[in-house]
Motif scaffolding. Structure first.
Motif, PDB file in Angstrom:
ATOM      1  N   ASN A  30       0.803  -1.217   0.000  1.00 19.09           N
ATOM      2  CA  ASN A  30       0.000   0.000   0.000  1.00 19.09           C
ATOM      3  C   ASN A  30       0.842   1.275   0.000  1.00 19.09           C
ATOM      4  O   ASN A  30       0.438   2.298   0.543  1.00 19.09           O
ATOM      5  N   CYS A  31       2.013   1.218  -0.608  1.00 19.41           N
ATOM      6  CA  CYS A  31       2.846   2.418  -0.773  1.00 19.41           C
ATOM      7  C   CYS A  31       2.427   3.089  -2.080  1.00 19.41           C
ATOM      8  O   CYS A  31       3.059   2.925  -3.120  1.00 19.41           O
ATOM      9  N   LYS A  32       1.365   3.838  -2.012  1.00 26.25           N
ATOM     10  CA  LYS A  32       0.710   4.376  -3.196  1.00 26.25           C
ATOM     11  C   LYS A  32       1.556   5.363  -3.980  1.00 26.25           C
ATOM     12  O   LYS A  32       1.353   5.548  -5.165  1.00 26.25           O
ATOM     13  N   ASN A  33       2.507   6.012  -3.332  1.00 29.90           N
ATOM     14  CA  ASN A  33       3.330   7.010  -4.012  1.00 29.90           C
ATOM     15  C   ASN A  33       4.722   6.504  -4.382  1.00 29.90           C
ATOM     16  O   ASN A  33       5.537   7.273  -4.883  1.00 29.90           O
ATOM     17  N   LEU A  34       4.989   5.240  -4.135  1.00 32.30           N
ATOM     18  CA  LEU A  34       6.293   4.674  -4.493  1.00 32.30           C
ATOM     19  C   LEU A  34       6.409   4.602  -6.010  1.00 32.30           C
ATOM     20  O   LEU A  34       5.590   3.966  -6.672  1.00 32.30           O
ATOM     21  N   THR A  35       7.382   5.302  -6.548  1.00 30.15           N
ATOM     22  CA  THR A  35       7.551   5.326  -8.002  1.00 30.15           C
ATOM     23  C   THR A  35       8.841   4.662  -8.460  1.00 30.15           C
ATOM     24  O   THR A  35       8.881   4.090  -9.543  1.00 30.15           O
ATOM     25  N   LYS A  36       9.909   4.746  -7.647  1.00 34.89           N
ATOM     26  CA  LYS A  36      11.189   4.173  -8.060  1.00 34.89           C
ATOM     27  C   LYS A  36      11.866   3.443  -6.921  1.00 34.89           C
ATOM     28  O   LYS A  36      11.882   3.898  -5.778  1.00 34.89           O
ATOM     29  N   VAL A  37      12.439   2.292  -7.270  1.00 36.03           N
ATOM     30  CA  VAL A  37      13.288   1.532  -6.362  1.00 36.03           C
ATOM     31  C   VAL A  37      14.639   1.407  -7.052  1.00 36.03           C
ATOM     32  O   VAL A  37      14.732   0.851  -8.154  1.00 36.03           O
ATOM     33  N   TYR A  38      15.669   1.978  -6.441  1.00 39.11           N
ATOM     34  CA  TYR A  38      17.030   1.899  -6.967  1.00 39.11           C
ATOM     35  C   TYR A  38      17.734   0.732  -6.291  1.00 39.11           C
ATOM     36  O   TYR A  38      17.747   0.635  -5.064  1.00 39.11           O
ATOM     37  N   PHE A  39      18.321  -0.135  -7.107  1.00 36.76           N
ATOM     38  CA  PHE A  39      19.064  -1.279  -6.593  1.00 36.76           C
ATOM     39  C   PHE A  39      20.506  -1.162  -7.036  1.00 36.76           C
ATOM     40  O   PHE A  39      20.789  -1.040  -8.237  1.00 36.76           O
ATOM     41  N   ASP A  40      21.422  -1.208  -6.088  1.00 36.79           N
ATOM     42  CA  ASP A  40      22.847  -1.044  -6.371  1.00 36.79           C
ATOM     43  C   ASP A  40      23.481  -2.357  -6.821  1.00 36.79           C
ATOM     44  O   ASP A  40      24.440  -2.844  -6.222  1.00 36.79           O
ATOM     45  N   GLY A  41      22.914  -2.939  -7.868  1.00 33.13           N
ATOM     46  CA  GLY A  41      23.409  -4.185  -8.434  1.00 33.13           C
ATOM     47  C   GLY A  41      22.807  -4.381  -9.813  1.00 33.13           C
ATOM     48  O   GLY A  41      21.968  -3.595 -10.255  1.00 33.13           O
ATOM     49  N   ASP A  42      23.216  -5.424 -10.488  1.00 32.25           N
ATOM     50  CA  ASP A  42      22.700  -5.692 -11.826  1.00 32.25           C
ATOM     51  C   ASP A  42      21.472  -6.605 -11.766  1.00 32.25           C
ATOM     52  O   ASP A  42      21.033  -7.011 -10.687  1.00 32.25           O
ATOM     53  N   TYR A  43      20.924  -6.929 -12.926  1.00 28.49           N
ATOM     54  CA  TYR A  43      19.697  -7.718 -12.990  1.00 28.49           C
ATOM     55  C   TYR A  43      19.892  -9.114 -12.398  1.00 28.49           C
ATOM     56  O   TYR A  43      19.023  -9.623 -11.699  1.00 28.49           O
ATOM     57  N   THR A  44      21.035  -9.715 -12.643  1.00 28.39           N
ATOM     58  CA  THR A  44      21.307 -11.046 -12.100  1.00 28.39           C
ATOM     59  C   THR A  44      21.307 -11.011 -10.576  1.00 28.39           C
ATOM     60  O   THR A  44      20.717 -11.879  -9.926  1.00 28.39           O
ATOM     61  N   ALA A  45      21.951 -10.007  -9.993  1.00 28.64           N
ATOM     62  CA  ALA A  45      21.967  -9.874  -8.535  1.00 28.64           C
ATOM     63  C   ALA A  45      20.549  -9.663  -8.000  1.00 28.64           C
ATOM     64  O   ALA A  45      20.180 -10.224  -6.968  1.00 28.64           O
ATOM     65  N   TRP A  46      19.750  -8.878  -8.707  1.00 29.39           N
ATOM     66  CA  TRP A  46      18.364  -8.648  -8.299  1.00 29.39           C
ATOM     67  C   TRP A  46      17.576  -9.958  -8.322  1.00 29.39           C
ATOM     68  O   TRP A  46      16.826 -10.254  -7.403  1.00 29.39           O
ATOM     69  N   GLN A  47      17.757 -10.747  -9.345  1.00 28.81           N
ATOM     70  CA  GLN A  47      17.041 -12.017  -9.467  1.00 28.81           C
ATOM     71  C   GLN A  47      17.464 -13.013  -8.386  1.00 28.81           C
ATOM     72  O   GLN A  47      16.687 -13.899  -8.034  1.00 28.81           O
ATOM     73  N   ASN A  48      18.666 -12.866  -7.869  1.00 23.78           N
ATOM     74  CA  ASN A  48      19.157 -13.783  -6.844  1.00 23.78           C
ATOM     75  C   ASN A  48      18.654 -13.465  -5.438  1.00 23.78           C
ATOM     76  O   ASN A  48      18.869 -14.246  -4.511  1.00 23.78           O
ATOM     77  N   ILE A  49      17.977 -12.338  -5.267  1.00 24.39           N
ATOM     78  CA  ILE A  49      17.420 -11.992  -3.961  1.00 24.39           C
ATOM     79  C   ILE A  49      16.224 -12.891  -3.690  1.00 24.39           C
ATOM     80  O   ILE A  49      15.347 -13.056  -4.534  1.00 24.39           O
ATOM     81  N   GLN A  50      16.189 -13.473  -2.512  1.00 16.36           N
ATOM     82  CA  GLN A  50      15.061 -14.309  -2.119  1.00 16.36           C
ATOM     83  C   GLN A  50      13.887 -13.396  -1.788  1.00 16.36           C
ATOM     84  O   GLN A  50      14.004 -12.454  -1.008  1.00 16.36           O
ATOM     85  N   ARG A  51      12.723 -13.666  -2.418  1.00 20.15           N
ATOM     86  CA  ARG A  51      11.554 -12.822  -2.227  1.00 20.15           C
ATOM     87  C   ARG A  51      10.362 -13.645  -1.765  1.00 20.15           C
ATOM     88  O   ARG A  51      10.051 -14.668  -2.352  1.00 20.15           O
ATOM     89  N   HIS A  52       9.682 -13.154  -0.741  1.00 22.42           N
ATOM     90  CA  HIS A  52       8.418 -13.749  -0.328  1.00 22.42           C
ATOM     91  C   HIS A  52       7.425 -13.503  -1.463  1.00 22.42           C
ATOM     92  O   HIS A  52       7.495 -12.487  -2.154  1.00 22.42           O
ATOM     93  N   ASN A  53       6.480 -14.394  -1.674  1.00 26.78           N
ATOM     94  CA  ASN A  53       5.578 -14.252  -2.817  1.00 26.78           C
ATOM     95  C   ASN A  53       4.680 -13.019  -2.741  1.00 26.78           C
ATOM     96  O   ASN A  53       4.096 -12.640  -3.738  1.00 26.78           O
ATOM     97  N   GLU A  54       4.589 -12.369  -1.601  1.00 34.70           N
ATOM     98  CA  GLU A  54       3.802 -11.142  -1.484  1.00 34.70           C
ATOM     99  C   GLU A  54       4.688  -9.927  -1.217  1.00 34.70           C
ATOM    100  O   GLU A  54       4.243  -8.923  -0.674  1.00 34.70           O
ATOM    101  N   TRP A  55       5.934  -9.954  -1.636  1.00 34.83           N
ATOM    102  CA  TRP A  55       6.880  -8.907  -1.272  1.00 34.83           C
ATOM    103  C   TRP A  55       6.508  -7.536  -1.798  1.00 34.83           C
ATOM    104  O   TRP A  55       6.771  -6.533  -1.182  1.00 34.83           O
ATOM    105  N   ARG A  56       5.877  -7.435  -2.952  1.00 37.44           N
ATOM    106  CA  ARG A  56       5.591  -6.121  -3.525  1.00 37.44           C
ATOM    107  C   ARG A  56       4.101  -5.865  -3.650  1.00 37.44           C
ATOM    108  O   ARG A  56       3.660  -5.011  -4.414  1.00 37.44           O
ATOM    109  N   LEU A  57       3.305  -6.570  -2.918  1.00 41.33           N
ATOM    110  CA  LEU A  57       1.860  -6.457  -3.005  1.00 41.33           C
ATOM    111  C   LEU A  57       1.394  -4.999  -2.948  1.00 41.33           C
ATOM    112  O   LEU A  57       1.774  -4.248  -2.079  1.00 41.33           O
ATOM    113  N   MET A  58       0.569  -4.643  -3.899  1.00 44.38           N
ATOM    114  CA  MET A  58      -0.050  -3.322  -4.003  1.00 44.38           C
ATOM    115  C   MET A  58       0.957  -2.195  -4.188  1.00 44.38           C
ATOM    116  O   MET A  58       0.745  -1.076  -3.713  1.00 44.38           O
TER     117      MET A  58
END
Length: 76
Positions: A30-58
């Motif tokens: 419910n972070c309605k105004n969230l527009t950008k998430v900056y990640f200090d890594g590449d796409y492969t590093a991002w994909q390697n992060i373990q994520r709960h299936n509801e991590w970005r809900l809404m």
């Protein structure tokens, strides 16, 4: 942690380090105004992060990687 930024309506930008290992459930819930998430890594590093299936809900945002690549309306 779980729901770390939930309901933070003032939150528009988040910076995440490349050392990040997990994204817990509903971290951006419910972070309605969230527009950008900056990640200090590449796409492969991002994909390697373990994520709960509801991590970005809404929350839809543009994911910006360290090489400048932008993934708009990032889904997972």
């Amino acid at each position: 942690g779980k729901m770390a930024f939930a309901n933070c309506n003032e939150l528009s930008v988040v910076y995440l380090p490349s050392s990040l290992k997990t994204l817990d459930a509903r971290i951006f819930y419910n972070c309605k105004n969230l527009t950008k998430v900056y990640f200090d890594g590449d796409y492969t590093a991002w994909q390697n992060i373990q994520r709960h299936n509801e991590w970005r809900l809404m929350a839809k945002f543009t994911l910006v990687l360290s090489d400048g690549e932008e993934l708009h309306n990032y889904e997972n």
